[in-house]
Motif scaffolding. Structure first.
Motif: not given
Length: 175
Positions: A11-16
């Motif tokens: 999720v963090l990588i997708g948001a970035m």
């Protein structure tokens, strides 16, 4: 490894990824706007100055900031290219959207005598004016005010003198 453990990282990588993608789109739109600039268009710099484009070069732009006054700016310093009608409206100071609202002056010239009240040299500050033919009975009251002010000054002076005397006597005792 368990998928639940990796889920926060995914999720963090997708948001970035989404944030950088939107930032890149904004940068591309700004670069495209600067590349489509041509002589005669109105622009606003990132500092908020309005000017007319005179010449466009690869990395710089020649702007006319006032009639006969030219300045060279980097293309990156152009914040927005403005439509002709909007640019003319800004330069002329005409704002049809707010034409019925009262105009607030940029300086205090409207607050000076005569301009604000239309009465002449006097500005009404909410105090009653003293008539020229003042009755004789009110003069002692005015004199009493002056006397009270004089008494207050005398009291302050006496207090200062007392403080000086106390300081001197303290110095004498120390010797």
């Amino acid at each position: 490894m368990n998928i639940v453990t990796l889920l926060p990282f995914i999720v963090l990588i997708g948001a970035m990824f989404l944030m950088t993608r939107s930032a890149k789109k904004k940068q591309q739109a700004a670069a495209e706007m600067r590349n489509e600039m041509q002589a005669g268009t109105g622009v606003r710099t990132i500092g908020g100055m309005y000017a007319t484009v005179k010449e466009v070069h690869e990395e710089t732009v020649l702007l006319e900031v006032a009639p006969g006054v030219h300045a060279i700016y980097a293309k990156n310093a152009i914040g927005a290219v403005i439509a002709d009608e909007e640019y003319n409206r800004i330069l002329d100071g005409a704002d049809p959207l707010h034409a019925d609202e009262p105009v607030v002056p940029d300086d205090a010239s409207a607050l000076t005598a005569g301009a604000a009240t239309g009465k002449g040299d006097k500005i009404d500050l909410g105090k009653a004016e003293t008539p020229a033919d003042e009755p004789a009975g009110d003069k002692p009251a005015a004199e009493a005010k002056d006397t009270a002010a004089g008494d207050a000054k005398d009291t302050v002076k006496a207090d200062a003198d007392t403080a000086k005397d106390d300081k001197k006597s303290g110095d004498d005792e120390a010797k």
